[in-house]
Design a protein around this motif. Structure first.
Motif, mmCIF file in Angstrom:
data_model
loop_
_atom_site.group_PDB
_atom_site.id
_atom_site.type_symbol
_atom_site.label_atom_id
_atom_site.label_comp_id
_atom_site.label_asym_id
_atom_site.label_seq_id
_atom_site.Cartn_x
_atom_site.Cartn_y
_atom_site.Cartn_z
ATOM 1 N N LYS A 187 0.823 -1.209 0.000
ATOM 2 C CA LYS A 187 0.000 0.000 0.000
ATOM 3 C C LYS A 187 0.859 1.263 0.000
ATOM 4 O O LYS A 187 0.510 2.267 -0.611
ATOM 5 N N PHE A 188 2.002 1.202 0.703
ATOM 6 C CA PHE A 188 2.843 2.388 0.846
ATOM 7 C C PHE A 188 4.154 2.201 0.094
ATOM 8 O O PHE A 188 4.797 1.150 0.179
ATOM 9 N N VAL A 189 4.553 3.254 -0.633
ATOM 10 C CA VAL A 189 5.724 3.201 -1.495
ATOM 11 C C VAL A 189 6.990 2.858 -0.713
ATOM 12 O O VAL A 189 7.867 2.146 -1.218
ATOM 13 N N TYR A 190 7.101 3.312 0.516
ATOM 14 C CA TYR A 190 8.361 3.115 1.250
ATOM 15 C C TYR A 190 8.638 1.645 1.560
ATOM 16 O O TYR A 190 9.750 1.291 1.942
ATOM 17 N N GLY A 282 12.629 -3.510 4.885
ATOM 18 C CA GLY A 282 13.557 -2.404 4.781
ATOM 19 C C GLY A 282 13.590 -1.597 6.060
ATOM 20 O O GLY A 282 14.238 -1.986 7.030
ATOM 21 N N PRO A 283 12.879 -0.444 6.087
ATOM 22 C CA PRO A 283 12.941 0.416 7.266
ATOM 23 C C PRO A 283 12.140 -0.087 8.456
ATOM 24 O O PRO A 283 12.329 0.390 9.578
ATOM 25 N N SER A 284 11.234 -1.040 8.252
ATOM 26 C CA SER A 284 10.370 -1.510 9.338
ATOM 27 C C SER A 284 11.146 -2.358 10.345
ATOM 28 O O SER A 284 12.109 -3.049 9.994
ATOM 29 N N ASN A 285 10.699 -2.324 11.573
ATOM 30 C CA ASN A 285 11.324 -3.061 12.667
ATOM 31 C C ASN A 285 10.800 -4.496 12.700
ATOM 32 O O ASN A 285 9.645 -4.726 13.065
ATOM 33 N N GLU A 330 9.547 6.157 7.605
ATOM 34 C CA GLU A 330 8.708 5.841 6.444
ATOM 35 C C GLU A 330 9.385 6.361 5.181
ATOM 36 O O GLU A 330 9.019 7.388 4.619
ATOM 37 N N GLY A 331 10.411 5.637 4.736
ATOM 38 C CA GLY A 331 11.148 6.021 3.549
ATOM 39 C C GLY A 331 12.297 6.959 3.864
ATOM 40 O O GLY A 331 12.371 7.565 4.945
ATOM 41 N N CYS A 332 13.201 7.089 2.884
ATOM 42 C CA CYS A 332 14.388 7.920 3.094
ATOM 43 C C CYS A 332 14.049 9.398 3.239
ATOM 44 O O CYS A 332 14.814 10.167 3.818
ATOM 45 N N GLU A 333 12.899 9.812 2.697
ATOM 46 C CA GLU A 333 12.472 11.203 2.828
ATOM 47 C C GLU A 333 11.447 11.380 3.937
ATOM 48 O O GLU A 333 10.820 12.426 4.055
ATOM 49 N N ASN A 337 5.213 8.067 0.851
ATOM 50 C CA ASN A 337 5.365 8.001 -0.604
ATOM 51 C C ASN A 337 6.811 8.175 -1.054
ATOM 52 O O ASN A 337 7.064 8.420 -2.240
ATOM 53 N N SER A 338 7.752 8.072 -0.134
ATOM 54 C CA SER A 338 9.158 8.160 -0.513
ATOM 55 C C SER A 338 9.763 6.768 -0.559
ATOM 56 O O SER A 338 9.349 5.863 0.163
#
Length: 371
Positions: A187-190, A282-285, A330-333, A337-338
């Protein structure tokens, strides 16, 4: 557990994955008191993951960001309706819903000073840990207050009509040819991996003799991503994007020889069903959100460590590239949506290596393997 609890409400007004990860609470309660009528309150649009659950009598729904009028209407409908109400979320509204609904109420509560009013209202609480405790374990800790034994695996269910709907779009679901399910658009780009990576993985899977089944979201952006992936796949790929409900996806997942997806509710479904599952993180724990392996016991804070690719039972969490992983953003930005570089730079060779290991396994049993 007190046998006078004849009616129970479990509040989980969040995303689909959160609702699914709350089902062990309901299964545990039902096992302890089979005659109890257990209802659930969730956000509208998330209910499909539990509407066929035999442990649940009724599912109440409320809109995300409900207006004051809608919230008051819901409160009037559930006011003191239940012997016991539990909120597995520490937020203001879910805790208030639980307090309003139950003649006795319990919830997870954050330790901040601003939560003082919740401590006054509730009859029982557990301190909420958002970093070092898995969501399934955190939810189940509420049951310690009731002396209820934990049944940890999330419950994925569907109705007979969902089996019919699944076969209508995937006639070879019960055939002799094995297949792999790729859930390619979170659902989310990140949380997204690359379209080229999915296409290369799909071709490799087909070369291994498995049919490739693609599922994903229906938004314009997601459909565009799916189209790019399909362009790189063999012509006999089964594209179920937008053609199958969440409930009808259950029987399709349950028969799969392999599932690969990112940090989504569908990945949690595959894991709970015992399917060999690769979760791209990726960024999720993973300590908090790693897919719960089928039949894994709830006797530790989490099946997962925070850093490193790892396998537990039927699930392999494949972590993205970079020293910053997991950053918990939530993403690098820092918005949904990043892109996340750790996933964008995850090479397909790593995914194929793990997929080959999973396909070669002859038995599903709890294991701990470090990559």
């Amino acid at each position: 557990m007190n046998k006078t609890y004849e009616s129970v409400l479990v509040v989980c007004t969040r995303r689909i994955g959160d609702v699914l990860l709350a089902t062990p609470v309901i299964r545990s309660l039902k096992a302890a008191v089979p005659q109890a009528a257990i209802d659930m309150l969730v956000f509208r649009g998330t209910e499909d993951v539990v509407t066929a659950n035999p442990d649940i009598r009724r599912v109440w729904t409320v809109s995300p960001g409900a207006s004051v009028r809608e919230s008051l209407t819901m409160l009037s409908q559930i006011w003191r309706r239940y012997d016991l109400a539990l909120s597995v979320l520490p937020g203001d509204r879910p805790v208030f819903y639980a307090w309003a609904a139950g003649r006795r109420s319990m919830a997870t509560v954050t330790p901040e000073r601003k939560s003082w009013w919740k401590r006054l209202l509730l009859d029982g609480l557990e301190s909420f840990d958002n970093f070092d405790t898995h969501t399934v374990v955190m939810n189940l800790r509420l049951l310690r207050l009731l002396g209820v034994a934990a049944v940890a695996t999330p419950v994925v269910t569907w109705a007979p009509e969902d089996e019919v709907a699944a076969r209508a779009v995937f006639q070879d679901m019960d055939g002799s040819e094995r297949y792999a399910v790729l859930h390619v658009t979170p659902k989310f780009v990140y949380k997204a991996w690359t379209a080229s990576g999915w296409a290369m993985l799909g071709r490799w899977i087909r070369d291994c003799g498995l049919k490739v089944v693609v599922v994903g979201g229906t938004s314009v952006d997601e459909r565009g991503t799916v189209a790019r992936i399909l362009d790189g796949l063999p012509p006999d790929v089964i594209d179920l994007t937008g053609r199958v409900t969440l409930r009808a996806l259950g029987p399709i997942l349950s028969r799969a020889a392999l599932y690969v997806g990112t940090d989504t509710a569908v990945t949690h479904m595959a894991a709970a069903l015992g399917v060999p599952t690769i979760a791209l993180f990726g960024p999720s724990n993973p300590v908090k959100w790693g897919p719960w392996p089928s039949a894994w016991p709830a006797d530790s804070p989490s099946p997962w460590k925070r850093v490193g690719s790892q396998q537990r039972g039927n699930v392999y969490v494949l972590q993205g590239e970079g020293d910053c992983v997991p950053c918990l953003h939530e993403g690098c930005e820092r918005h949904v949506n990043s892109m996340s570089d750790c996933l964008q730079q995850l090479p397909v060779s790593r995914v194929i290596e793990v997929a080959e290991q999973m396909l070669q396994r002859q038995h599903r049993h709890p294991a701990i393997v470090e990559a």
